[in-house]
Design a protein around this motif. Structure first.
Motif, short mmCIF file in Angstrom:
data_model
loop_
_atom_site.label_atom_id
_atom_site.label_comp_id
_atom_site.label_asym_id
_atom_site.label_seq_id
_atom_site.Cartn_x
_atom_site.Cartn_y
_atom_site.Cartn_z
N ALA A 175 0.50 -1.24 0.12
CA ALA A 175 0.25 -0.10 -0.03
C ALA A 175 0.80 1.43 0.19
O ALA A 175 0.59 2.03 -0.51
N VAL A 176 1.91 0.88 0.85
CA VAL A 176 2.66 2.20 0.26
C VAL A 176 3.42 2.58 -0.53
O VAL A 176 3.45 4.05 -0.86
N ARG A 177 4.06 1.43 -0.82
CA ARG A 177 4.78 1.80 -2.58
C ARG A 177 3.34 2.45 -3.43
O ARG A 177 3.83 3.34 -4.44
N ARG A 178 2.09 1.42 -3.43
CA ARG A 178 1.12 2.63 -4.06
C ARG A 178 1.21 4.28 -4.22
O ARG A 178 0.90 4.71 -4.85
N GLU A 179 0.53 3.91 -2.28
CA GLU A 179 0.99 5.66 -2.42
C GLU A 179 1.43 6.18 -2.72
O GLU A 179 1.56 7.69 -3.23
N ARG A 180 3.05 6.50 -2.39
CA ARG A 180 3.93 6.76 -3.31
C ARG A 180 4.07 7.27 -4.70
O ARG A 180 4.13 8.61 -4.21
N LEU A 221 3.87 8.90 4.67
CA LEU A 221 2.32 7.07 3.61
C LEU A 221 1.68 6.98 4.30
O LEU A 221 2.41 5.81 5.81
N PRO A 222 0.11 7.08 4.53
CA PRO A 222 -0.41 6.19 5.83
C PRO A 222 -0.41 4.43 5.41
O PRO A 222 -0.12 3.92 6.79
N GLY A 223 -0.44 4.30 4.54
CA GLY A 223 -0.33 2.92 3.99
C GLY A 223 -2.21 2.46 4.26
O GLY A 223 -2.25 1.45 4.61
N ASP A 224 -2.95 3.24 3.81
CA ASP A 224 -4.22 3.01 4.12
C ASP A 224 -5.23 3.83 3.42
O ASP A 224 -5.06 4.67 3.19
N GLU A 225 -6.21 3.19 2.64
CA GLU A 225 -6.79 3.73 1.32
C GLU A 225 -7.78 5.30 1.75
O GLU A 225 -7.57 5.99 1.37
N ALA A 226 -8.58 4.62 3.23
CA ALA A 226 -9.24 5.46 3.27
C ALA A 226 -8.42 7.35 4.01
O ALA A 226 -8.66 8.25 3.58
N THR A 227 -7.26 7.17 4.62
CA THR A 227 -6.46 7.82 4.75
C THR A 227 -5.37 8.44 3.76
O THR A 227 -6.19 9.62 4.28
N PHE A 228 -5.13 7.81 3.44
CA PHE A 228 -4.48 8.08 2.03
C PHE A 228 -5.40 9.06 1.12
O PHE A 228 -4.94 10.44 0.84
#
Length: 338
Positions: free
Chosen positions: A254-259, A316-323
């Motif tokens: 998740a962190v890598r996607r958010e990054r 990066l939060p690693g959480d979809e809703a938080t991101f």
């Protein structure tokens, strides 16, 4: 927000300034109620956890030292190799505890000012001399998130005098494209510092460790407190390691996607993000102060650096809703200050 999220007290900001994992792995939360009473009443025993860490890296247990977070590891290394005013070579800006511990140990810090390279080979080699006790490299680097090529780290190790060591801090390596730990441990003058604070989400347990040659690890063991970790921390860390990817894989992915997405959003906003391989993105922008204030008004803490006023760093939060909330706040803040 994750179903296992820990609710923040009313009025507390969303903390995206300390590079912590926001929400613990559900498997570990369920274990909290199972911590045995003996972990509270007895002096802690670290040998089992050190053996498990050694097994993970195909090392004998005498090449592993458990420490109270990576900070304790760095402190011990500095006190061992920087006595009598010996020199540490490192870049600046960097993780602030590296020069702090070097100075406390009585060492002299020889800094290389750069945001472009966490291990600039030429400038480091130019500074190596008979007074060199330690070279410090963080990869991925803090605060930029950039990575030092393993070949360059090995070249630095090969250039050190016989009584010097290379400290390689890999606190964020789980988020990177490549983990150089095994290659680095082939050298007898490299000490690898790692932690369960970042990808594993166990910052509150203060579980760090050093990997290196047995003789060096013996020196470091003798140079610190005999019980660096509490019993419950050791018990939970052992079970986290046994769970392995079940603790880290989903979060790291998740962190890598958010990054990627945050880098794109920052570029659209006019900022210049660094090529991070960590769980945060550092960006340069002449609107850093306004971004910081705008995020703060909307309940999110991000990091600024007093000596670098054009920089902001966002965890990066690693959480979809938080991101998604983070991206909305970025969009609103940029729109407000444009």
């Amino acid at each position: 927000m994750s179903g296992m999220a820990v609710a923040a007290p009313p009025g507390e900001r969303l903390r995206l300034d300390h590079n912590e994992r926001l929400f613990p792995a559900p498997e570990l939360v369920r274990l909290l109620s199972q911590v045995p009473a003996s972990a509270l009443t007895r002096y802690p025993e670290a040998a089992g956890l050190e053996a498990a860490l050694g097994e993970a890296w195909d090392l004998d247990a005498d090449r592993v030292l458990l420490t109270a977070g990576a900070d304790d590891a760095i402190d011990r290394v500095c006190r061992r190799w920087l006595a009598d005013g010996r020199e540490m070579i490192t870049v600046t800006p960097t993780f602030e505890m590296i020069p702090a511990f070097a100075t406390l140990a009585g060492g002299r810090v020889r800094s290389i000012p750069t945001l472009d390279d966490p291990a600039p080979l030429g400038p480091i080699l130019d500074r190596i001399g008979e007074r060199t006790g330690l070279v410090g490299v963080i990869s991925p680097h803090n605060p930029t998130g950039t990575v030092a090529p393993v070949e360059r780290i090995l070249a630095i190790a090969d250039s050190l005098p016989a009584n010097a060591a290379l400290l390689v801090d890999l606190a964020y390596v789980e988020f990177a494209d490549r983990d150089p730990t095994r290659e680095l441990l082939q050298r007898d003058n490299i000490l690898v510092v790692r932690t369960l604070s970042k990808a594993w989400g166990l910052a509150g347990l203060r579980t760090g460790f050093v990997l290196g040659p047995a003789a060096a690890i013996g020196d470091l063991r003798a140079g610190g407190a005999p019980f660096p970790l509490a019993g419950p921390s050791i018990w939970l860390a052992e079970r986290a390691l046994a769970l392995g990817d079940r603790v880290t894989a989903t979060y790291v992915a998740a962190v890598r996607r958010e990054r990627e997405q945050l880098v794109s959003a920052l570029l659209v906003s006019g900022a210049e993000p660094f090529e991070s391989q960590a769980n945060f993105v550092l960006a340069s922008t002449d609107r850093a102060a306004a971004l910081y204030r705008g995020f703060r008004r909307r309940g999110i803490a991000i990091r600024r650096f007093p000596n670098f006023p054009d920089l902001v760093r966002i965890t990066l939060p690693g959480d979809e809703a938080t991101f998604r909330h983070l991206l909305r706040v970025l969009d609103m803040t940029v729109g407000h200050i444009s």
